[in-house]
Write a protein that holds these residues in place. Structure first.
Motif, PDB file in Angstrom:
ATOM      1  N   VAL A  90       0.859  -1.184   0.000  1.00  0.00           N
ATOM      2  CA  VAL A  90       0.000   0.000   0.000  1.00  0.00           C
ATOM      3  C   VAL A  90       0.891   1.227   0.000  1.00  0.00           C
ATOM      4  O   VAL A  90       1.688   1.433   0.927  1.00  0.00           O
ATOM      5  CB  VAL A  90      -0.939   0.023   1.226  1.00  0.00           C
ATOM      6  N   HIS A 111      -0.466   1.691 -10.152  1.00  0.00           N
ATOM      7  CA  HIS A 111      -1.683   0.899  -9.968  1.00  0.00           C
ATOM      8  C   HIS A 111      -1.720  -0.258 -10.961  1.00  0.00           C
ATOM      9  O   HIS A 111      -2.030  -1.405 -10.596  1.00  0.00           O
ATOM     10  CB  HIS A 111      -2.916   1.785 -10.141  1.00  0.00           C
ATOM     11  N   THR A 116      -1.059  -0.988  -4.601  1.00  0.00           N
ATOM     12  CA  THR A 116      -2.302  -0.435  -4.060  1.00  0.00           C
ATOM     13  C   THR A 116      -2.050   1.015  -3.671  1.00  0.00           C
ATOM     14  O   THR A 116      -1.186   1.302  -2.846  1.00  0.00           O
ATOM     15  CB  THR A 116      -2.772  -1.232  -2.833  1.00  0.00           C
ATOM     16  N   ALA A 118      -3.166   4.612  -2.070  1.00  0.00           N
ATOM     17  CA  ALA A 118      -4.046   5.283  -1.111  1.00  0.00           C
ATOM     18  C   ALA A 118      -3.778   6.775  -1.150  1.00  0.00           C
ATOM     19  O   ALA A 118      -2.652   7.205  -1.457  1.00  0.00           O
ATOM     20  CB  ALA A 118      -3.811   4.740   0.301  1.00  0.00           C
ATOM     21  N   LEU A 133      -8.525   4.149  -0.387  1.00  0.00           N
ATOM     22  CA  LEU A 133      -8.116   3.515  -1.631  1.00  0.00           C
ATOM     23  C   LEU A 133      -8.431   4.401  -2.828  1.00  0.00           C
ATOM     24  O   LEU A 133      -9.513   4.985  -2.924  1.00  0.00           O
ATOM     25  CB  LEU A 133      -8.846   2.173  -1.782  1.00  0.00           C
ATOM     26  N   THR A 135      -8.152   4.317  -7.201  1.00  0.00           N
ATOM     27  CA  THR A 135      -7.876   3.670  -8.480  1.00  0.00           C
ATOM     28  C   THR A 135      -8.185   4.683  -9.581  1.00  0.00           C
ATOM     29  O   THR A 135      -8.840   5.718  -9.322  1.00  0.00           O
ATOM     30  CB  THR A 135      -8.738   2.403  -8.696  1.00  0.00           C
ATOM     31  N   GLN A 155     -12.422   2.132   0.526  1.00  0.00           N
ATOM     32  CA  GLN A 155     -11.763   1.337   1.563  1.00  0.00           C
ATOM     33  C   GLN A 155     -10.687   2.138   2.277  1.00  0.00           C
ATOM     34  O   GLN A 155      -9.891   2.821   1.652  1.00  0.00           O
ATOM     35  CB  GLN A 155     -11.134   0.091   0.937  1.00  0.00           C
ATOM     36  N   LEU A 157      -7.226   2.300   4.356  1.00  0.00           N
ATOM     37  CA  LEU A 157      -6.002   1.510   4.289  1.00  0.00           C
ATOM     38  C   LEU A 157      -4.948   2.080   5.224  1.00  0.00           C
ATOM     39  O   LEU A 157      -5.020   3.245   5.630  1.00  0.00           O
ATOM     40  CB  LEU A 157      -5.451   1.509   2.857  1.00  0.00           C
TER      41      LEU A 157
END
Length: 231
Positions: A90, A111, A116, A118, A133, A135, A155, A157
């Protein structure tokens, strides 16, 4: 000024005094140092911050794009050399504001490579940042200071690697930020402590930032000129 190592947490801290109360009264001074000294350093930091931010604004659009691309390449190389490209990790990045280096293209590439991503944001004033999170498909909303952030249902993280934007920095890895204390407050409480990477312009290097007890040193500094370990 000298530096002390917190052996239990593996973090580098700085010598007194603590000055965050100059910006945020709730961010206290645990060592109760001489107020005159604290005010002197606070004034110096404020002046340096204003100067560095004004200098940053003089970059043309083309120069800013070029410098950002070089920083992105150096960061990508540093991640590959030190963190196996951050694959499976992350990585906390940031949405650029106030002329900060723009790494959004690298965010997309990382990505795609299995990292991952954040993004940090303020959920509670004068409290540690939280990380949500991101993307390329994330529908961003406006957060504090009108910064785009992932929505509340994204989400949450905990980063293994955290990027921290630098207004100024020194060769010991200490960063001069915007003065609110959010990144230092956040890095203080993250457990386990992430790899800390400062991102800034080579021209923003200072001899020292006169680091304070709340200041946490970066593990790595990345600029358009180079990246180097600060330990």
């Amino acid at each position: 000024m000298t530096q002390d190592r917190d052996n239990a947490g593996g973090r580098s801290y700085a010598a007194p005094p603590c000055l965050a109360h100059e910006i945020d009264p709730t961010y206290g001074n645990p060592l109760a140092v001489d107020p005159a000294q604290a005010q002197d350093v606070a004034r110096w930091r404020k002046a340096q911050r204003q100067h560095l931010l004004a200098t940053r604004k003089t970059l043309s659009v083309a120069d800013h794009k070029s410098v950002s691309a070089r920083i992105a390449r150096n960061l990508d190389t540093a991640l590959k050399d030190r963190c196996d490209g951050a694959r499976g990790k992350v990585l906390s990045m940031y949405w650029p504001i106030k002329g900060e280096p723009d790494l959004r293209g690298l965010m997309t590439n990382l990505h795609a490579a299995g990292v991952t991503i954040a993004l940090p944001l303020v959920e509670t004033k004068a409290a540690p940042l939280v990380f949500r999170l991101w993307t390329p498909d994330t529908q961003m909303i406006r957060g504090d200071w009108n910064i785009p952030v992932p929505p509340a249902d994204a989400q949450r993280l905990t980063p293994d690697i955290a990027l921290a934007p630098l207004v100024g920095w020194d060769s010991n890895g200490f960063r001069l930020g915007y003065g609110g204390g959010y990144f230092d407050r956040t890095l203080e409480v993250l457990d386990p402590s992430p790899i800390k990477i400062g991102i800034g312009f080579a021209s923003a290097k200072l001899t020292t930032i006169y680091p304070q007890p709340h200041d946490i040193a970066m593990d790595v500094i990345v600029t358009e000129a180079q990246s180097f370990c600060c330990a």
